[in-house]
Each structure stands twice: as C-alpha cells, then as structure tokens.
Write an enzyme that holds these catalytic residues in place. Structure first.
Site, mmCIF file in Angstrom:
data_model
loop_
_atom_site.group_PDB
_atom_site.id
_atom_site.type_symbol
_atom_site.label_atom_id
_atom_site.label_comp_id
_atom_site.label_asym_id
_atom_site.label_seq_id
_atom_site.Cartn_x
_atom_site.Cartn_y
_atom_site.Cartn_z
ATOM 1 N N HIS A 190 0.801 -1.226 0.000
ATOM 2 C CA HIS A 190 0.000 0.000 0.000
ATOM 3 C C HIS A 190 0.831 1.272 0.000
ATOM 4 O O HIS A 190 0.383 2.309 -0.465
ATOM 5 C CB HIS A 190 -1.044 -0.041 1.114
ATOM 6 C CG HIS A 190 -2.169 -0.950 0.740
ATOM 7 N ND1 HIS A 190 -2.199 -2.267 1.106
ATOM 8 C CD2 HIS A 190 -3.233 -0.761 -0.072
ATOM 9 C CE1 HIS A 190 -3.259 -2.842 0.575
ATOM 10 N NE2 HIS A 190 -3.905 -1.952 -0.144
ATOM 11 N N ARG A 297 -10.865 3.380 -1.553
ATOM 12 C CA ARG A 297 -10.406 2.567 -0.414
ATOM 13 C C ARG A 297 -10.729 3.314 0.876
ATOM 14 O O ARG A 297 -9.916 4.091 1.370
ATOM 15 C CB ARG A 297 -8.887 2.355 -0.479
ATOM 16 C CG ARG A 297 -8.393 1.418 -1.562
ATOM 17 C CD ARG A 297 -6.883 1.218 -1.431
ATOM 18 N NE ARG A 297 -6.406 0.090 -2.194
ATOM 19 C CZ ARG A 297 -5.951 0.172 -3.456
ATOM 20 N NH1 ARG A 297 -5.904 1.338 -4.070
ATOM 21 N NH2 ARG A 297 -5.539 -0.916 -4.082
ATOM 22 N N ARG A 333 -15.661 1.033 -1.651
ATOM 23 C CA ARG A 333 -15.446 -0.261 -1.002
ATOM 24 C C ARG A 333 -15.561 -0.075 0.504
ATOM 25 O O ARG A 333 -14.972 0.847 1.063
ATOM 26 C CB ARG A 333 -14.055 -0.784 -1.347
ATOM 27 C CG ARG A 333 -13.719 -2.065 -0.586
ATOM 28 C CD ARG A 333 -12.422 -2.651 -1.035
ATOM 29 N NE ARG A 333 -11.284 -1.933 -0.492
ATOM 30 C CZ ARG A 333 -10.022 -2.206 -0.814
ATOM 31 N NH1 ARG A 333 -9.764 -3.157 -1.693
ATOM 32 N NH2 ARG A 333 -9.036 -1.536 -0.284
ATOM 33 N N GLU A 432 -11.232 -11.331 -5.118
ATOM 34 C CA GLU A 432 -9.797 -11.342 -4.825
ATOM 35 C C GLU A 432 -9.379 -12.623 -4.115
ATOM 36 O O GLU A 432 -8.243 -12.777 -3.715
ATOM 37 C CB GLU A 432 -9.398 -10.092 -4.023
ATOM 38 C CG GLU A 432 -10.299 -9.753 -2.866
ATOM 39 C CD GLU A 432 -10.018 -8.371 -2.253
ATOM 40 O OE1 GLU A 432 -8.945 -7.798 -2.507
ATOM 41 O OE2 GLU A 432 -10.876 -7.894 -1.502
ATOM 42 N N ASN A 455 -4.494 -7.512 -6.887
ATOM 43 C CA ASN A 455 -3.374 -7.398 -5.931
ATOM 44 C C ASN A 455 -3.406 -8.575 -4.969
ATOM 45 O O ASN A 455 -2.382 -9.195 -4.673
ATOM 46 C CB ASN A 455 -3.471 -6.100 -5.134
ATOM 47 C CG ASN A 455 -3.453 -4.883 -6.024
ATOM 48 O OD1 ASN A 455 -3.069 -4.982 -7.180
ATOM 49 N ND2 ASN A 455 -3.871 -3.750 -5.498
ATOM 50 N N ASP A 456 -4.621 -8.867 -4.483
ATOM 51 C CA ASP A 456 -4.750 -10.011 -3.579
ATOM 52 C C ASP A 456 -4.962 -11.316 -4.343
ATOM 53 O O ASP A 456 -4.407 -12.348 -3.959
ATOM 54 C CB ASP A 456 -5.900 -9.782 -2.595
ATOM 55 C CG ASP A 456 -5.483 -8.860 -1.457
ATOM 56 O OD1 ASP A 456 -4.366 -9.057 -0.937
ATOM 57 O OD2 ASP A 456 -6.240 -7.950 -1.106
ATOM 58 N N CYS A 503 -9.835 -3.561 -10.272
ATOM 59 C CA CYS A 503 -9.290 -2.407 -9.557
ATOM 60 C C CYS A 503 -7.925 -2.727 -8.951
ATOM 61 O O CYS A 503 -7.354 -1.910 -8.244
ATOM 62 C CB CYS A 503 -10.258 -1.925 -8.495
ATOM 63 S SG CYS A 503 -10.667 -3.184 -7.290
HETATM 64 C C1 PEP Z 1 -6.756 -5.752 -4.613
HETATM 65 O O1 PEP Z 1 -6.578 -6.611 -3.756
HETATM 66 O O2 PEP Z 1 -6.488 -5.927 -5.820
HETATM 67 C C2 PEP Z 1 -7.265 -4.425 -4.255
HETATM 68 C C3 PEP Z 1 -7.589 -3.549 -5.182
HETATM 69 O O3 PEP Z 1 -7.391 -4.118 -2.948
HETATM 70 P P1 PEP Z 1 -6.176 -3.731 -1.992
HETATM 71 O O4 PEP Z 1 -4.971 -3.420 -2.844
HETATM 72 O O5 PEP Z 1 -6.607 -2.537 -1.208
HETATM 73 O O6 PEP Z 1 -6.003 -4.955 -1.173
HETATM 74 MG MG MG Z 2 -7.392 -6.481 -1.768
#
Ligand code: PEP
Ligand code: MG
Length: 571
Positions: A190, A297, A333, A432, A455-456, A503
């Site tokens: 992050h 977020r 979200r 995710e 991302n996750d 996203c």
């Molecule tokens: C993700 O997991 O892709 C996402 C957009 O959420 P974050 O990066 O906040 O976990």
């Molecule tokens: Mg995520």
C-alpha cells in the site's frame, strides 16, 4: 564513485535529492548508577524541555500539512510532558536510587504503559501508546540521538526506509518529498500504491537500501526502471535530469487525451476509472481525465488517527466525493482493514498470517458496531451522485448475503427516520479470493457487478505474499492461471448481464491491458496517474485482435510466454 542498486519500480518518475533516513534509531543504554544526582535530574529536565519545543513544532507543522484532527495526537503528547504523575516519580527514582536518567525514565514509563495496556478500556490503551512514544522522544534527547520526524521535512528529500506504513506515507509533504526507496515491499504494497496517487517516484524491495545510504547522501530514484543511484557522478545527475524532463514532457503530451473517450480502433468503448484513498486524491482524478472512481479505499479514512471516524464524518467524505464526481460512477469499497493496513486502536490480536486472517468483510460482519455506521453514512450520501457499494474479501455467497442484509436493515431504518436513500445503488463484490473466482457463476446471479482485486487474487492464487520481495518472482500477473480466473469471472458476469471491472494494479499494466481488453473487461480502474497512458494505449488497439491474443494467452505455459505473445501482437 557512485553506487547502483536495483529494486521494484513502484511509482513513475525520476527524483534527485538528498537522502532522509526514516529508520528506527538505536536507543540502547547502560543501566548505570550515578554519583551526581542533581546533574542527572538536570539532564532529564533539559530533555523534557527540548522535547516540548520539538513537539510544538511538529504539532504546528502537522496542523498546517494534514489538518487539526491529526495534529491533536501531539497535544496529547505535550500534556504527558507536563504530567507531574510521570515527571515526579522519574526524578524521585534518580535521587532515591541513584540510577541514571534513561533507567529511571524507562522504568517509570513502562510501569504506566503496562497498567494502561492491561485496562479493558480503549481510551487508556491509546494513552499507553502515547506514553511509549513520548518516553522514546525524551530518551532520545537524553542520549543525544536524533529521531526522524517526517512531518518536519522542509527541503527536497528522498525518503529511505525499511518500509513505509500507509500512515507514514499519508503524512509526507508532497512539496518536499521527491521520492522514496524501501528495503521491503512490492508494487502492490500500500505504500507503493499511495506513492502513485501522490505522484512521488518510488522504488521498493531493494532489500538493503538502509544499510547502504547515509543521512544526506545524494540519491537518484528512477521509478520507471527500479534503479537507485547513491552519490551519483555529475554525468549521471545530468543524464537523469534529462530523463526527468522527458518524463514531464510526455506527461504534458498525455494531458491532451484528458477529455477524450476510451475507444479502441474498432470502436469499442471501455471505462477507465481511478482508484482513490481519500477525497484529497480527487484533484489527480480530474487532472488525469478518469471517467469514474472504480475503487474508493475507505480504510484510509480510519487510519492515521486515534479513533473511528464518526458516521457524520464518513457521510461528509462520501458525499464530497459523489458530488465532485458529478454523476459519474463512484464505487466505494467498505472497510478493508487487515493485511498491511492496520488500525492500532482496534487492538486486534496479532495473527500468524494477517493476510489470511481476521480482516475486511470478516471483521465487519462480526463487529456490526463498526460496520453499520459506515453503511448508514454511505446510504445517506447515496443521493448526491451515482453510488455503487462493494464488499472486500468476500469468500462465500453467505458473506455477501449477510452484508447485503445489514445494508438493507440500515436502509429501512433510515427511510423510517425520513432520510432519503437512492434506489439505484449497485451492490458488488471484490473478486480477490480464488474460491470466489471459481464460483463466479453462482455469485453472478446475486451481485450487480464484480471488481477483480488482482493485488490479492495473485498473491492468494500463487501463494506468494504481495509484500515479500523474496518471492516477488512468483507474483505473476501474466501467469495463465490468473488470466483464466479473470476470464472465468468476466464470462460469468456477462452471462447474467452484469459487468466486471478490475481495480487491482494489473488493470493499469501496459502488458496486461491488451489481454484484459481481449478478455472483455468492462472497466479498468487504476492509479489516477496511469489513466492517460492506458487511454493512449487502448486507443491504438483493436479489440477484435486482442480477443485472439487473449484466447492464445490463456493457453500459454508461463507468464514469460504470455509476455512474449503480447509483444508480438502490440509492437
Ligand atoms: C486488490 O486486492 O487488488 C485491491 C484492489 O485491494 P487492496 O490493494 O486494497 O487490497
Ligand atoms: Mg485487496
């Protein structure tokens, strides 16, 4: 001789400035006896005075840079420095037991910390953290050690640290912080994501930058390639100044696309949206011509403070974003805390695997007193624009149903109270977790939309921690396994007449975009600073051709093969 290091390119841009080390200083000391008790007490009092002067400056800077609510924490610290119940016992301990000032200070303050922490009371637990912080500051002054204070930075710097927490990043003053370099982290940690929204060049995951750099060294950060140069030669500085100029020129060139639609050469329109963390990020969204917000977020509203934001405070934040977006879609979200995003005031027990633990929707469903106010704030704000709500980390259909039921309960209560609520709020989920992608056809019957959180999703599919630079070679967005899951989700949504967005950071990745376009992704949501580049790229592609590329990509053996294939289609 300059020294070069490599890391992961995390945020575009080139920075050239002096290093500002943001590392924990060594505050170790000997527990000695002293002969001159008065001199030791004086040492302690001087450290208190210097700490007061320093904290007052920090407080004033914080108020000017990040607002009065965030500055209030330093008022609490100043009060501790004046508290006779803490100061007096330290002085008594020095005179009665003839111990040195560091020993007396840490013995007394750790007693308070232990007592406060053991109380079953949120407020007192926060005071424990304050006492610990203040004690550290006074101890540093007794020992003559300088503590880093990022909010006090008032000249151009490159921040060097092991990692930056999201709240460290939120406090950085963009006017002075030109870039940052860290030991750990990946492109989707992050701090990296925030550096992109702040438009600060950054390189993460260098493994050992803090061991190589001294305070004040000259540093070049190349956020485009992941290269870092320590104490560059004159020629290197000139070369990178030129590169920086070219970077800014290209940015200016891209601005011409700000008000254009995102249409492929064969006439297919896709939506390019932006990810934001706070209403402050909206300037970047407007400047970069995003067509909506694909991910807000909201957890950043909850971070960098001592207590939960109230329902009203949240309502104001959501309302301002919806109003400013003026009818364009805003996907908010709900609270996604956990993993690398912590809320110290929740005092959650430590877990072995925080990314797999008690977080996001799991926490919200179990602690409705946290969740309900957010849902109410969202519902109240819903009439000010085009609101979509999505739940993070949904693993089962039941979780979605439970979250939806809570939302509907709050909606009915509000309507009974005479509050107007929009009728057309879309309700979706983040995809995710691989289980959710596998069951996308079932979910698609119940949700209004999907947003794929790569991302996750990548870290869970590949079992490779998104924060770990050691396994970053396994963190493969182009792995055919990921592409197949993405395809499955998009197809399932289309089958039910629903839409799918993405996203995660992959949505703004130049190698992934042609494949995603070919897979039929409806909405791409990314860091605002990536939007114009993505638009330029998509305007040069044909969806028809990309469909063929995507069909071949999902049959590839490896991520490398996919990359080669994309190159052959797009060069
Ligand atoms: C993700 O997991 O892709 C996402 C957009 O959420 P974050 O990066 O906040 O976990
Ligand atoms: Mg995520």
């Amino acid at each position: 001789m300059s020294q070069r290091m490599n890391g992961i390119a995390a945020s575009d841009g080139v920075a050239i400035a002096r290093a500002y080390l943001l590392v924990e200083p060594d505050l170790s000391f000997e527990r000695d006896k002293v002969a001159d008790v008065d001199a030791e007490i004086n040492k302690f009092r001087n450290a208190i005075d210097t700490s007061k002067v320093e904290l007052t400056k920090i407080r004033n800077n914080a108020e000017a840079n990040i607002g009065p609510d965030k500055a209030a924490i330093f008022d609490a610290h100043l009060l501790i420095l004046d508290d006779p119940e803490i100061i007096k016992p330290v002085e008594e301990k020095i005179s009665n037991e003839q111990v040195n000032a560091p020993t007396a200070l840490t013995d007394v303050t750790s007693q308070f910390v232990t007592i406060f922490e053991s109380m079953d009371n949120e407020y007192m637990k926060e005071r424990a953290a304050d006492v610990r912080d203040v004690s550290k500051r006074v101890l540093a002054h007794i020992l003559g050690v300088t503590l880093p204070n990022p909010s006090m930075i008032d000249e151009n710097v490159v921040i060097i640290g092991n990692d930056l927490t999201p709240s460290d990043t939120a406090q950085l003053n963009k006017d002075f912080v030109q870039g940052f370099v860290t030991n750990i982290g990946g492109r989707t940690s992050h701090s990296a994501i925030m550096s992109r929204s702040l438009e600060i060049a950054s390189v993460v995951g260098t493994k050992s930058i803090t061991e190589e750099v001294q305070q004040g060294d000259m540093i070049i950060v190349d956020g485009l390639t992941g290269e870092v140069i320590i104490n560059p030669t004159e020629d290197e500085v000139i070369a990178y100044q030129n590169k920086r100029e070219r970077f800014f020129k290209d940015k200016e060139e891209l601005k011409k696309l700000r008000d254009e639609e995102t249409t492929t050469v064969d006439g297919v329109n896709v939506e390019l949206a932006a990810n934001i963390g706070t209403p402050k990020d909206l300037d970047g969204v407007m400047d970069n011509g995003a067509e909506g917000i694909g991910l807000y977020r909201t957890e950043f509203l909850y971070m960098g403070r001592d207590e939960m934001p109230s329902e009203d405070e949240q309502f104001e934040a959501y309302k301002s974003v919806l109003q400013e977006m003026d009818g364009k879609r805003v996907v908010v979200r709900t609270l996604d805390i956990g993993g690398d995003k912590e809320l110290p005031y929740l005092n959650l027990p430590e877990e072995m695997n925080p990314f797999l633990g008690y977080r996001a929707i799991r926490l919200c469903l179990n602690e409705p007193e946290i969740f309900r106010p957010q849902l109410r704030a969202l519902l109240r704000a819903s009439t000010y624009g085009k609101l979509s709500i999505m739940f993070p980390m949904v693993a089962t259909v039941q979780e979605f149903r439970d979250a939806k039921a809570l939302l509907n309960e709050e909606k009915e209560k509000l309507i009974k109270e005479g509050v107007e609520v929009a009728e057309d709020i879309e309700l979706g989920i983040m995809v995710e977790i691989p289980a959710t992608a596998a069951l996308a056809d079932v979910f698609a019957k119940e949700v209004d939309f999907f947003s794929i959180g790569t991302n996750d999703l990548i870290q869970y599919t590949m079992a490779a921690d998104r924060m770990s630079e050691r396994v970053s070679y396994l963190y493969q967005p182009y792995n055919p396994s990921i592409l197949r899951l993405v395809k499955q989700v998009i197809d399932a949504s289309h089958q039910e007449g629903k839409w799918t967005g993405m996203c995660g950071e992959m949505a703004g990745d130049a190698t992934a975009i042609p494949v995603l376009l070919g897979l039929g992704l409806d909405e791409f949501s990314m860091s605002a600073t990536s939007v114009l580049k993505a638009r330029r790229q998509i305007k040069g592609l044909s969806q028809n051709e990309m469909r063929e590329l995507a069909n071949r990509a999902i049959d590839c053996v490896s991520a490398d093969e996919v990359e080669d294939l994309v190159q052959s289609y797009t060069k």
